[in-house]
Write an enzyme that holds these catalytic residues in place. Structure first.
Site, PDB file in Angstrom:
ATOM      1  N   ALA A  64       0.861  -1.183   0.000  1.00 45.86           N
ATOM      2  CA  ALA A  64       0.000   0.000   0.000  1.00 45.86           C
ATOM      3  C   ALA A  64       0.898   1.234   0.000  1.00 45.86           C
ATOM      4  CB  ALA A  64      -0.894  -0.018   1.226  1.00 45.86           C
ATOM      5  N   GLY A 109       0.581  -5.034   0.819  1.00 46.95           N
ATOM      6  CA  GLY A 109      -0.572  -5.119  -0.082  1.00 46.95           C
ATOM      7  C   GLY A 109      -0.250  -5.816  -1.394  1.00 46.95           C
ATOM      8  N   GLU A 112      -0.589  -9.381  -0.674  1.00 41.42           N
ATOM      9  CA  GLU A 112      -2.029  -9.640  -0.503  1.00 41.42           C
ATOM     10  C   GLU A 112      -2.749  -9.681  -1.854  1.00 41.42           C
ATOM     11  OE1 GLU A 112      -1.986  -6.323   2.304  1.00 41.42           O
ATOM     12  OE2 GLU A 112      -3.087  -7.582   3.701  1.00 41.42           O
ATOM     13  N   GLU A 132       4.345  -5.034   7.383  1.00 39.23           N
ATOM     14  CA  GLU A 132       3.582  -3.935   7.994  1.00 39.23           C
ATOM     15  C   GLU A 132       3.958  -3.632   9.444  1.00 39.23           C
ATOM     16  OE1 GLU A 132       2.245  -6.347   6.109  1.00 39.23           O
ATOM     17  OE2 GLU A 132       0.781  -5.486   4.722  1.00 39.23           O
TER      18      GLU A 132
HETATM   19  N1  CAA Z   1       4.592   3.197  -0.832  1.00 38.32           N
HETATM   20  C1  CAA Z   1       4.995   4.324  -1.422  1.00 38.32           C
HETATM   21  N2  CAA Z   1       6.155   4.448  -2.110  1.00 38.32           N
HETATM   22  C2  CAA Z   1       6.928   3.354  -2.162  1.00 38.32           C
HETATM   23  C3  CAA Z   1       6.580   2.148  -1.562  1.00 38.32           C
HETATM   24  C4  CAA Z   1       5.323   2.066  -0.875  1.00 38.32           C
HETATM   25  N3  CAA Z   1       4.886   0.963  -0.323  1.00 38.32           N
HETATM   26  N4  CAA Z   1       7.567   1.249  -1.772  1.00 38.32           N
HETATM   27  C5  CAA Z   1       8.502   1.890  -2.489  1.00 38.32           C
HETATM   28  N5  CAA Z   1       8.125   3.155  -2.724  1.00 38.32           N
HETATM   29  C6  CAA Z   1       8.866   4.198  -3.467  1.00 38.32           C
HETATM   30  C7  CAA Z   1      10.013   4.734  -2.656  1.00 38.32           C
HETATM   31  O1  CAA Z   1       9.569   5.741  -1.772  1.00 38.32           O
HETATM   32  C8  CAA Z   1      10.913   5.285  -3.747  1.00 38.32           C
HETATM   33  O2  CAA Z   1      10.393   6.505  -4.185  1.00 38.32           O
HETATM   34  P1  CAA Z   1      11.410   7.742  -4.508  1.00 38.32           P
HETATM   35  O3  CAA Z   1      12.278   7.233  -5.633  1.00 38.32           O
HETATM   36  O4  CAA Z   1      10.493   8.831  -4.907  1.00 38.32           O
HETATM   37  O5  CAA Z   1      12.185   7.973  -3.257  1.00 38.32           O
HETATM   38  C9  CAA Z   1      10.714   4.268  -4.875  1.00 38.32           C
HETATM   39  O6  CAA Z   1       9.497   3.605  -4.596  1.00 38.32           O
HETATM   40  C10 CAA Z   1      11.808   3.221  -4.939  1.00 38.32           C
HETATM   41  O7  CAA Z   1      11.912   2.624  -3.664  1.00 38.32           O
HETATM   42  P2  CAA Z   1      13.303   2.502  -2.845  1.00 38.32           P
HETATM   43  O8  CAA Z   1      14.203   3.652  -3.184  1.00 38.32           O
HETATM   44  O9  CAA Z   1      12.974   2.313  -1.407  1.00 38.32           O
HETATM   45  O10 CAA Z   1      13.905   1.171  -3.508  1.00 38.32           O
HETATM   46  P3  CAA Z   1      14.864   0.119  -2.798  1.00 38.32           P
HETATM   47  O11 CAA Z   1      15.289  -0.815  -3.887  1.00 38.32           O
HETATM   48  O12 CAA Z   1      15.913   0.784  -2.002  1.00 38.32           O
HETATM   49  O13 CAA Z   1      13.927  -0.679  -1.766  1.00 38.32           O
HETATM   50  C11 CAA Z   1      11.939  -1.852  -1.062  1.00 38.32           C
HETATM   51  C12 CAA Z   1      12.867  -1.478  -2.251  1.00 38.32           C
HETATM   52  C13 CAA Z   1      12.695  -2.791  -0.107  1.00 38.32           C
HETATM   53  C14 CAA Z   1      10.731  -2.580  -1.652  1.00 38.32           C
HETATM   54  C15 CAA Z   1      11.508  -0.585  -0.310  1.00 38.32           C
HETATM   55  O14 CAA Z   1      11.023   0.353  -1.257  1.00 38.32           O
HETATM   56  C16 CAA Z   1      10.459  -0.807   0.717  1.00 38.32           C
HETATM   57  O15 CAA Z   1      10.743  -1.313   1.782  1.00 38.32           O
HETATM   58  N6  CAA Z   1       9.180  -0.426   0.419  1.00 38.32           N
HETATM   59  C17 CAA Z   1       8.104  -0.524   1.349  1.00 38.32           C
HETATM   60  C18 CAA Z   1       7.645  -1.966   1.540  1.00 38.32           C
HETATM   61  C19 CAA Z   1       6.536  -2.037   2.577  1.00 38.32           C
HETATM   62  O16 CAA Z   1       6.753  -1.765   3.741  1.00 38.32           O
HETATM   63  N7  CAA Z   1       5.329  -2.437   2.148  1.00 38.32           N
HETATM   64  C20 CAA Z   1       4.192  -2.546   3.009  1.00 38.32           C
HETATM   65  C21 CAA Z   1       3.373  -1.294   2.955  1.00 38.32           C
HETATM   66  S1  CAA Z   1       2.079  -1.288   4.171  1.00 38.32           S
HETATM   67  C22 CAA Z   1       0.813  -2.178   3.483  1.00 38.32           C
HETATM   68  O17 CAA Z   1       0.901  -2.719   2.409  1.00 38.32           O
HETATM   69  C23 CAA Z   1      -0.425  -2.220   4.331  1.00 38.32           C
HETATM   70  C24 CAA Z   1      -1.529  -3.031   3.784  1.00 38.32           C
HETATM   71  O18 CAA Z   1      -1.503  -4.247   3.786  1.00 38.32           O
HETATM   72  C25 CAA Z   1      -2.732  -2.381   3.322  1.00 38.32           C
END
Ligand code: CAA
Length: 258
Positions: A64, A109, A112, A132
């Site tokens: 998400a 998400g 999911e 999460e």
């Molecule tokens: N939401 C918004 N933006 C996201 C994102 C997310 N879930 N995941 C990645 N991005 C964005 C980053 O902010 C970044 O944007 P910018 O270039 O503008 O800074 C871009 O995507 C590239 O990401 P990274 O620079 O972080 O890339 P990386 O290779 O260093 O890392 C990653 C990759 C490990 C996937 C890392 O991006 C990450 O940990 N993302 C979040 C994963 C996460 O926690 N997901 C769960 C979300 S909560 C959820 O999903 C709740 C639910 O069930 C409803």
């Protein structure tokens, strides 16, 4: 602006591609709405026999949209969760089989969303997880229920409660992914499975899917009764006459989906 979800046809297969690669296909409200519209279009297209869902770039979906969620109130978060649930419920309820082609990150998400598909094919470079709790959140788009149904409660609890990600080979080992592919062969592999499905009796495929879906949420006697009724039902179709007749006549069947 490009479409957030590309909706293409490869023969009888609908290919949906999340197309927000710069944000790793993060599931914003707009993305979830675009996905719901694409699913509705597929549901209304009788020529579609299977669906493949994938992501553009390095991610299937990295979860998400955290930026959008960071500003949400509790009520807005509940509505956002409902939006994700509605979208994935529509995906799960499609009468045609759905295959998640997980090309990269399938986190939160994103994982999911893959779980709302009938089965998962993954790139050898894919990463799965429900991270999460590391954000002070819990899964909000069905992970607390669908993950346990797919891999068993022990693995689901480990993934959700530690928030640790797993690589594709581990996902294969625990039954989260059905098969692994070299990255460049993934889409071809998923489309080939869709094509195999497309060549079978369409009514039988959709009835089998529905009976398995409803049966898994029912007690076993009810599940058996559902199967018996549905087994009888498919005998009323032209496809059953064609399929069994073609076998007896030693020729290939030509199903009409009737
Ligand atoms: N939401 C918004 N933006 C996201 C994102 C997310 N879930 N995941 C990645 N991005 C964005 C980053 O902010 C970044 O944007 P910018 O270039 O503008 O800074 C871009 O995507 C590239 O990401 P990274 O620079 O972080 O890339 P990386 O290779 O260093 O890392 C990653 C990759 C490990 C996937 C890392 O991006 C990450 O940990 N993302 C979040 C994963 C996460 O926690 N997901 C769960 C979300 S909560 C959820 O999903 C709740 C639910 O069930 C409803």
């Amino acid at each position: 602006m490009t479409d957030l979800v590309r909706n293409e046809r490869r023969g009888a297969i609908a290919l949906l591609t999340l197309d927000r690669p710069k944000a790793l296909n993060a599931l914003s409200s707009a993305m979830l709405e675009a996905l719901s519209s694409a699913i509705a279009e597929v549901a209304g297209d009788p020529s579609v026999r299977a669906l493949v869902l994938t992501g553009e770039g390095r991610a299937f979906a990295a979860g998400a949209d955290i930026e959008e969620m960071s500003a949400m109130t509790a009520l807005q978060a509940e509505a956002f969760s409902r939006l994700g649930h509605d979208s994935f419920a529509a995906l799960e309820a499609l009468s045609v089989p759905t295959i998640a082609a997980v090309n990269g990150f399938a986190l939160g998400g994103g994982c999911e969303m893959a779980l709302a598909c009938d089965f998962i094919y993954a790139s050898a470079k894919a990463t799965f997880g429900q991270p999460e709790v590391g954000l002070g959140l819990i899964p909000g788009f069905g992970g607390t229920s669908r993950l346990a149904r797919r891999v068993g409660v022990a693995w689901a609890k480990e993934l959700v409660l530690t928030g640790s990600n797993i690589k594709a080979d581990e996902a294969l080992r625990i039954g989260l992914a059905n098969r692994l592919f070299e990255p460049e062969a993934l889409l071809e592999g998923a489309l080939a499975a869709g094509q195999t499905i497309a060549e079978k009796g369409p009514v039988a495929v959709s009835v089998a899917k529905r009976v398995m879906q409803e049966g898994q949420d029912a007690d076993v006697r009810t599940a058996h009764a559902l199967e018996q009724n549905a087994f009888g039902l498919v005998f009323a179709t032209d496809d059953r006459v064609e399929g069994t007749g073609a076998f007896v006549a030693k020729r290939d069947p030509e199903f009409k989906g009737q």
